[in-house]
Design an enzyme around this catalytic site. Structure first.
Site, PDB file in Angstrom:
ATOM      1  CB  ILE A   1      82.553 -12.921   9.203  1.00 25.68           C
ATOM      2  CG1 ILE A   1      81.791 -13.675   8.099  1.00 25.68           C
ATOM      3  CG2 ILE A   1      82.706 -11.451   8.830  1.00 25.68           C
ATOM      4  CD1 ILE A   1      80.389 -13.128   7.865  1.00 25.68           C
TER       5      ILE A   1
ATOM      6  NE  ARG B   1      90.415 -18.635  10.955  1.00 27.70           N
ATOM      7  CZ  ARG B   1      91.606 -18.119  10.673  1.00 27.70           C
ATOM      8  NH1 ARG B   1      92.186 -18.391   9.541  1.00 27.70           N
ATOM      9  NH2 ARG B   1      92.209 -17.331  11.542  1.00 27.70           N
TER      10      ARG B   1
ATOM     11  CG  PHE C   1      86.689 -29.649   6.017  1.00 30.56           C
ATOM     12  CD1 PHE C   1      88.054 -29.919   6.019  1.00 30.56           C
ATOM     13  CD2 PHE C   1      85.838 -30.489   6.696  1.00 30.56           C
ATOM     14  CE1 PHE C   1      88.547 -31.009   6.692  1.00 30.56           C
ATOM     15  CE2 PHE C   1      86.328 -31.586   7.389  1.00 30.56           C
ATOM     16  CZ  PHE C   1      87.688 -31.845   7.383  1.00 30.56           C
TER      17      PHE C   1
ATOM     18  CG  ASP D   1      76.762 -28.852  15.377  1.00 27.11           C
ATOM     19  OD1 ASP D   1      76.961 -29.125  16.587  1.00 27.11           O
ATOM     20  OD2 ASP D   1      77.612 -28.308  14.657  1.00 27.11           O
TER      21      ASP D   1
ATOM     22  CE  LYS E   1      78.603 -25.822  17.360  1.00 26.27           C
ATOM     23  NZ  LYS E   1      79.921 -26.439  17.407  1.00 26.27           N
TER      24      LYS E   1
ATOM     25  CG  ASN F   1      76.276 -23.838  14.633  1.00 32.62           C
ATOM     26  OD1 ASN F   1      77.219 -23.175  14.176  1.00 32.62           O
ATOM     27  ND2 ASN F   1      76.351 -25.137  14.841  1.00 32.62           N
TER      28      ASN F   1
ATOM     29  CG  ASP G   1      77.254 -25.170  11.103  1.00 30.88           C
ATOM     30  OD1 ASP G   1      77.284 -25.989  10.155  1.00 30.88           O
ATOM     31  OD2 ASP G   1      78.154 -25.109  11.960  1.00 30.88           O
TER      32      ASP G   1
ATOM     33  CB  THR H   1      78.995 -29.667  19.434  1.00 30.23           C
ATOM     34  OG1 THR H   1      79.106 -29.224  18.081  1.00 30.23           O
ATOM     35  CG2 THR H   1      80.062 -28.984  20.284  1.00 30.23           C
TER      36      THR H   1
HETATM   37  N1  LIG Z   1      75.124 -16.014   7.100  1.00 29.29           N
HETATM   38  C1  LIG Z   1      76.041 -15.630   7.992  1.00 29.29           C
HETATM   39  N2  LIG Z   1      76.110 -14.343   8.399  1.00 29.29           N
HETATM   40  C2  LIG Z   1      77.053 -13.963   9.286  1.00 29.29           C
HETATM   41  N3  LIG Z   1      77.975 -14.765   9.855  1.00 29.29           N
HETATM   42  C3  LIG Z   1      77.947 -16.057   9.495  1.00 29.29           C
HETATM   43  C4  LIG Z   1      77.001 -16.573   8.548  1.00 29.29           C
HETATM   44  N4  LIG Z   1      77.218 -17.892   8.396  1.00 29.29           N
HETATM   45  C5  LIG Z   1      78.246 -18.184   9.196  1.00 29.29           C
HETATM   46  N5  LIG Z   1      78.692 -17.104   9.872  1.00 29.29           N
HETATM   47  C6  LIG Z   1      79.790 -17.058  10.852  1.00 29.29           C
HETATM   48  O1  LIG Z   1      80.741 -18.049  10.523  1.00 29.29           O
HETATM   49  C7  LIG Z   1      80.816 -19.021  11.575  1.00 29.29           C
HETATM   50  C8  LIG Z   1      81.021 -20.388  10.963  1.00 29.29           C
HETATM   51  O2  LIG Z   1      79.940 -20.696  10.104  1.00 29.29           O
HETATM   52  P1  LIG Z   1      79.200 -22.100  10.218  1.00 29.29           P
HETATM   53  O3  LIG Z   1      78.167 -22.148   9.143  1.00 29.29           O
HETATM   54  O4  LIG Z   1      78.721 -22.305  11.615  1.00 29.29           O
HETATM   55  O5  LIG Z   1      80.389 -23.063   9.829  1.00 29.29           O
HETATM   56  P2  LIG Z   1      81.107 -24.257  10.599  1.00 29.29           P
HETATM   57  O6  LIG Z   1      80.520 -25.457   9.986  1.00 29.29           O
HETATM   58  O7  LIG Z   1      82.542 -24.061  10.273  1.00 29.29           O
HETATM   59  O8  LIG Z   1      80.793 -24.130  12.072  1.00 29.29           O
HETATM   60  C9  LIG Z   1      79.510 -18.881  12.342  1.00 29.29           C
HETATM   61  O9  LIG Z   1      79.620 -19.328  13.654  1.00 29.29           O
HETATM   62  C10 LIG Z   1      79.277 -17.402  12.239  1.00 29.29           C
HETATM   63  O10 LIG Z   1      80.020 -16.699  13.194  1.00 29.29           O
HETATM   64 MG   LIG Z   2      79.118 -23.652  13.149  1.00 33.79          MG
END
Ligand SMILES: Nc1ncnc2c1ncn2[C@@H]1O[C@H](COP(=O)(O)OP(=O)(O)O)[C@@H](O)[C@H]1O
Ligand SMILES: [Mg+2]
Length: 303
Positions: free
Chosen positions: A87, A89, A92, A199, A201, A204, A220, A243
């Site tokens: 869902i 990425r 890393f 961060d 935005k 997040n 995030d 960002t």
């Molecule tokens: N707990 C969660 N439930 C649903 N989707 C999530 C969750 N955590 C992350 N995501 C999805 O994954 C994306 C990337 O996660 P994130 O923690 O923001 O990682 P990154 O550091 O790669 O930005 C988010 O923007 C969101 O769309």
């Molecule tokens: Mg993020």
């Protein structure tokens, strides 16, 4: 147009904290962290807001080739959870929707590379292990293997605030206020704990469920900083990170800064919510930073 989201990681290793979650360890072997978190491919969307192309963000739909990711999971994770779909990425990290095998409860697992994403997951864990708040994503448990860290978190099924802005164009003042009240409530909690998100935005900020009345969850914490005990309110940070479009001028000016940089980002988010456009927007980063440093923006709405 600003289309970048390069992030620099924050300073210093976090102090050990009291655990709110279970940790499942393997033979931990730390590597050296990298300075840059990630740089996503983004494409321009309507109304000046940029959209990621590399992520199936926020929703839990069909997912992209979950099998590929299933095979990469530690067996202790797959013994307990069924991997359902990819869902999200970053460079890393991968976020997948999973289901607990016994309870059938859905969760999200963020899987981070131990070596390349070292500073990112350390920051994230330092925060997630300490927090419990209705507007902040909750860590459920943690698995650590030699090369990866798996953070099992509550699942937000309503998608990113970002996607709702894209879908709606802009928010009414009432709807924007509702979102901002939740974000500020969560942020106030974080700041009182000495945590600066760094961060914030719309990508997040996730909706807990798909409904219009869903609450927002701050997520995030990969760039977050934690005030070490004894530093009091005079805690200042120096690391340039965030960002680009959301970075506060004091960070760009390389002045020591504090948690107020999060409020600058909330200001930028407020502008985006109400207008559907970015307050500071230039595809050239130097020019973008110049605009931010001047704090020069126009607003044509009626708010
Ligand atoms: N707990 C969660 N439930 C649903 N989707 C999530 C969750 N955590 C992350 N995501 C999805 O994954 C994306 C990337 O996660 P994130 O923690 O923001 O990682 P990154 O550091 O790669 O930005 C988010 O923007 C969101 O769309
Ligand atoms: Mg993020």
């Amino acid at each position: 147009m600003g289309c970048m989201s390069t992030k620099l990681v924050p300073e210093g290793p976090p102090p050990n904290s009291g655990n709110l979650v279970t940790t499942v360890y393997d033979t931990g072997q730390d590597g050296k962290g990298k300075k840059t978190k990630h740089h996503r491919d983004r494409k321009r969307e309507k109304n000046g807001v940029v959209k990621e192309t590399g992520s199936n963000s926020g929703t839990n739909g069909g997912g992209k080739k979950p099998k590929t990711y299933r095979t990469k999971f530690d067996t202790r994770v797959t013994a307990k959870y069924d991997i359902k779909a990819l869902i999200g990425r970053g460079s890393f990290s991968r976020v997948v929707r999973v289901e607990h095998k016994i309870t059938k409860q859905p969760y999200a697992i963020k899987m981070v590379d131990r070596v390349q994403g070292k500073e990112v997951f350390e920051s994230e864990l330092m925060v997630l292990r300490r927090v419990r708040h209705k507007y902040i994503i909750q860590l459920i448990e943690l698995f650590e293997s030699q090369d990866k860290v798996y953070m099992v978190m509550e699942l937000a099924t309503g998608g990113e605030l970002f996607d709702r802005i894209i879908a709606k164009g802009s928010f009414t003042e009432r709807d924007a206020t509702r979102v901002l009240q939740m974000v500020l409530d969560g942020l106030n909690y974080l700041h009182k704990l000495g945590i600066t998100h760094r961060d914030l935005k719309p990508e997040n900020l996730l909706y807990y469920h798909p409904g219009h009345d869903s609450k927002i969850l701050i997520t995030d914490f990969g760039l977050s900083a934690f005030r070490k005990t004894g530093e009091g309110n005079g805690h200042y940070m120096k690391t340039t990170c965030g960002t680009p479009e959301y970075i506060a001028p004091e960070i760009l000016a390389r002045k020591p800064y504090n948690c107020q940089v999060d409020l600058w980002a909330v200001g930028v988010i407020t502008y985006i919510l109400l207008s559907g456009t970015m307050p500071f927007d230039d595809e050239n980063r130097t020019r973008l930073y110049r605009l931010i440093l001047k704090a020069k923006f126009n607003y044509n709405g009626e708010v």
